[in-house]
Scaffold this motif. Structure first.
Motif, mmCIF file in Angstrom:
data_model
loop_
_atom_site.group_PDB
_atom_site.id
_atom_site.type_symbol
_atom_site.label_atom_id
_atom_site.label_comp_id
_atom_site.label_asym_id
_atom_site.label_seq_id
_atom_site.Cartn_x
_atom_site.Cartn_y
_atom_site.Cartn_z
ATOM 1 N N ILE A 1 -0.116 -6.768 1.286
ATOM 2 C CA ILE A 1 -0.534 -5.650 2.134
ATOM 3 C C ILE A 1 -1.473 -4.753 1.344
ATOM 4 C CG2 ILE A 1 0.208 -3.664 3.504
ATOM 5 C CD1 ILE A 1 2.983 -4.984 3.678
ATOM 6 N N ASN A 2 -2.634 -4.471 1.915
ATOM 7 C CA ASN A 2 -3.523 -3.470 1.338
ATOM 8 C C ASN A 2 -3.230 -2.129 2.006
ATOM 9 O OD1 ASN A 2 -5.819 -2.823 -0.449
ATOM 10 N ND2 ASN A 2 -6.819 -2.255 1.479
ATOM 11 N N VAL A 3 -2.951 -1.130 1.186
ATOM 12 C CA VAL A 3 -2.583 0.190 1.684
ATOM 13 C C VAL A 3 -3.715 1.168 1.403
ATOM 14 C CG1 VAL A 3 -0.951 2.112 1.498
ATOM 15 C CG2 VAL A 3 -0.136 -0.251 1.289
ATOM 16 N N GLN A 4 -4.127 1.886 2.424
ATOM 17 C CA GLN A 4 -5.042 3.008 2.261
ATOM 18 C C GLN A 4 -4.376 4.238 2.873
ATOM 19 O OE1 GLN A 4 -9.377 2.189 3.035
ATOM 20 N NE2 GLN A 4 -8.541 0.317 3.971
ATOM 21 N N LEU A 5 -4.609 5.384 2.267
ATOM 22 C CA LEU A 5 -4.002 6.597 2.813
ATOM 23 C C LEU A 5 -4.926 7.792 2.595
ATOM 24 C CD1 LEU A 5 -2.728 8.393 0.199
ATOM 25 C CD2 LEU A 5 -1.138 6.458 0.227
ATOM 26 N N THR A 6 -4.822 8.732 3.510
ATOM 27 C CA THR A 6 -5.526 10.002 3.420
ATOM 28 C C THR A 6 -4.617 11.060 4.038
ATOM 29 O OG1 THR A 6 -7.606 11.131 3.880
ATOM 30 C CG2 THR A 6 -6.775 9.686 5.611
#
Length: 733
Positions: free
Chosen positions: A149-154
């Protein structure tokens, strides 16, 4: 007439194009921010000062790399462990166990852990590589190798926004590991709310959340349980377990997760989510976060300097604006110190980390974000109105300095008379009966002019006492700070009393040794006295005698006189910076030394500037340059810090020192001038004026200072520069 109008329009258009072009070419200072600075421990024992005991990680940095807006409620960041971990993320680790939404770096918070999963094994967490990890202000990304899983967050002020790219669209899961947090958890709950949302609460910090998925929820598996643990010698029930969200395999990729938070209710958490994100795309929120940071970081522009120096400047400036944090919702609701939901029309903030940050970081907040400072003071006043005391935080009474400093710098949109009344309680009213708060051991301080410690034979660093020397020194400064408010308000009687008490620092100076030294109840000196040995709370707070013996920022002429004048004072300073640290003297948060000077903790951070006050600015600069160039951005990746960042104090020290203006006495609206690391500094003040600090020569020893073309008589410049703008020219050799 038509030709003239056409020409005017042509010129106007050209001006607008020029302005727009200039705005577009403004430097993007976020590119210099490395959010990983401070996440890796110092490993060079020669810099650290000692060889760490086995399984003992130095308390370096204790920062987090995740996403936050300036002074935001939500700070969403990866966690590599819960305890023992100051900020939850340690660069040396190889497994991410969750992403949490509150942070500080003091073993606090780390609330509402979330982790996307796919076919998890017996243990929770996934391996990751720093090669597949990236970040920038308001954004973080990592690839969870075990889950694919590639996780991106803002994030926004009160919300987190995730993008999960699952390698497989089968068995997509999201864990809410609600029995865990850095601060501990008293209880937790989570419930489904329709096809796409869940809501819940994590007790302890009492934080509420409302989470919405882009894919439909197939199942919510609630593994709620209890366990027993030993707390101070007794067995108590504690929550355990977690909840797992199973998502429908609907082919929708990626999965987006939006979470709103509140310290009031789940309804308010949902309201915050609806107001701050609603239907905004992930990229829009990310761009908004970037823009917020660029606006703040563009306050300061520099020319010259190395890439490392610019990286450290903007990384430290960034980290200086992560604490204190917002606690009120978009409608103004907040939970007050009495645990009641109220709405007074203010933005309610946590109290600053006052023992650390009053020295410099709170001043930086005043200069760059005066409206945040104003609301922080109103929040402190709200607590004071309900308890009778302005919060003291850990040690000392430094709300006095932070509030007085802000007031004297022109931040006056609060009820100063009411706040002053409460500060007088802090200074004069010992806690008793049902009262809690105020200054510790105030009775003795008022009676004797100092706070005593017990005599202890063979004392170790963990010896229990009152930190009497440190408290006496700091209460003296706090008395001075309140006196400055009294003076401005025309309260002559209290001004005289408090100014007399501000000299109490002299009562713990032992002329026979030329050190600040502990005293016993009967007035004698502590006999078991080793000026090199550090203690946590016996005689000194997280320091040794060397490190506290140069602290009287409000009365440096008086302190210098105690040593016998400038020459013996200079000799003492010389010894301070050259007497080797004993590597067998180990106190965990007293680390990274130049002689006996400790950059890794706060108590002596003003000492390098003392040389300037006896006309030896070159010696000040030599020490400052050593610290800035060698004790920030250490290690093979350049991300190690000399000690805990402590809610931004360590970072703010670098910001001020690298720019050439330092608030030696943070209460006073003036700044000591040093040689900046950069050829030119352009500082946009909060009212839109500009200060330009120029150092055209290559030398580092200051020979003259000109302010607006006039030769400065001493090494201080007035806060009037931040009101009116101006130019500071620094000549060096």
């Amino acid at each position: 007439m038509r030709i003239q109008l056409k020409n005017i329009l042509h010129v106007s258009v050209m001006l607008l194009i020029g302005i727009a072009g200039k705005a577009q070419t403004a430097p993007d200072n976020t590119k210099y921010v490395n959010t990983f600075v401070g996440t890796e421990a110092v490993t060079d024992y020669k810099l650290l000062g000692y060889v760490p005991p086995k399984n003992w990680r130095p308390w370096s940095g204790l920062t987090f790399p995740g996403s936050s807006l300036p002074n935001a409620m939500v700070q969403v960041s990866p966690m590599t462990k819960y305890q023992p971990a100051g900020a939850g993320y340690e660069y040396e680790d190889s497994v991410i166990v969750s992403f949490t939404h509150t942070n500080k770096g003091h073993w606090n918070f780390g609330n509402v852990p979330v982790l996307p999963m796919s076919k998890p094994g017996e243990t929770i967490g996934s391996r990751f590589s720093h090669k597949n990890e990236s970040s920038s202000p308001g954004y973080y990304q990592v690839y969870l190798a075990d889950y694919g899983i590639n996780v991106q967050l803002t994030s926004t002020l009160r919300c987190a926004y995730y993008r999960f790219d699952y390698k497989s669209d089968n068995d997509r899961q999201v864990l809410f590991d609600l029995s865990k947090a850095l601060s501990g958890v008293t209880d937790w709950e989570i419930n489904q709310d329709g096809d796409y949302a869940v809501k819940g609460k994590q007790g302890g910090e009492n934080i509420f959340f409302y989470a919405v998925f882009s894919s439909k929820i197939a199942d919510l598996v609630n593994n709620h349980g209890t366990t027993t643990k030993n707390v101070r010698g007794r067995e108590v029930n504690a929550p355990s377990g977690n909840a797992i969200i199973h998502l429908v395999d609907d082919g929708k990729e990626p999965v987006y997760l939006k979470i709103g938070f509140s310290f009031v209710s789940t309804d308010n958490a949902r309201m915050n989510l609806d107001k701050e994100i609603a239907n905004k795309s992930f990229e829009t929120v990310r761009k908004d976060a970037h823009a917020a940071w660029q606006k703040l970081l563009s306050t300061i522009q520099v020319k010259g300097g190395t890439e490392k120096q610019k990286t450290m400047l903007y990384s430290c400036l960034y980290r200086s604006f992560l604490w204190p944090v917002l606690r009120s919702d978009v409608n103004g609701d907040f939970t007050d110190i009495n645990h009641k939901v109220v709405n007074t029309g203010i933005d309610y903030y946590t109290e600053p980390s006052l023992w650390d940050t009053y020295r410099n970081k709170d001043v930086l907040l005043e200069l760059v974000s005066p409206n945040v400072t104003l609301n922080v003071i109103k929040s402190l006043e709200d607590k004071g109105d309900k308890t009778g005391y302005i919060p003291t935080f850990f040690h000392g009474d430094h709300g006095a300095s932070s509030i007085a400093g802000a007031y004297l710098r022109g931040i006056d949109g609060f009820d100063i008379k009411d706040t002053y009344r409460i500060l007088l309680n802090n200074a004069n009213l010992p806690p008793a009966g049902q009262r809690s708060g105020g200054r510790q051991y105030l009775d003795e301080y008022l009676k004797k002019g100092y706070i005593s410690d017990p005599e202890i034979q063979n004392a170790t660093e963990t010896a229990k006492g009152r930190a009497g020397v440190s408290k006496t020194l700091e209460y003296s400064y706090d008395d001075y700070s309140i006196a400055q408010i009294a003076k401005k308000l025309g309260d002559t009687a209290n001004y005289r009393i408090l100014m007399a008490r501000s000299k109490n620092y002299k009562n713990v100076f032992d002329k026979s040794t030329n050190f600040m030294r502990g005293r016993t109840e009967d007035g004698g000196w502590i006999q078991n006295f080793n000026p090199q040995y550090p203690y946590y709370e016996w005689q000194f707070r997280e320091a040794n005698a060397w490190q506290v013996s140069f602290f009287a920022p409000h009365d440096m002429p008086g302190l210098i006189a105690l040593y016998g004048g400038p020459k013996p004072f200079e000799a003492k300073l010389d010894s301070f910076f050259t007497t080797p640290w004993n590597p067998h003297y180990i106190a965990r948060n007293v680390e990274t030394f130049i002689g006996q000077y400790c950059q890794g903790n706060q108590p002596d951070h003003e000492a390098p500037f003392s040389y300037t006050l006896i006309g030896k600015p070159a010696k000040t600069q030599k020490v400052l340059d050593n610290i800035m160039n060698n004790l920030y951005g250490m290690g093979p990746r350049g991300i190690q810090l000399a000690g805990m960042d402590d809610a931004g104090e360590m970072s703010a020290w670098f910001v001020f020192s690298s720019l050439g203006l330092y608030p030696l006495s943070p209460t006073d609206p003036k700044y000591i001038v040093t040689a900046p690391l950069f050829d030119e500094v352009k500082w946009r003040t909060s009212n839109g004026k500009y200060i330009t600090i120029s150092k055209p020569g290559k030398g580092r020893a200051i020979t003259a200072i000109k302010v607006n073309g006039k030769l400065n008589k001493d090494y201080y410049v007035s806060h009037d520069l931040f009101k009116n703008g101006g130019n500071v020219l620094i000549a060096t050799k």
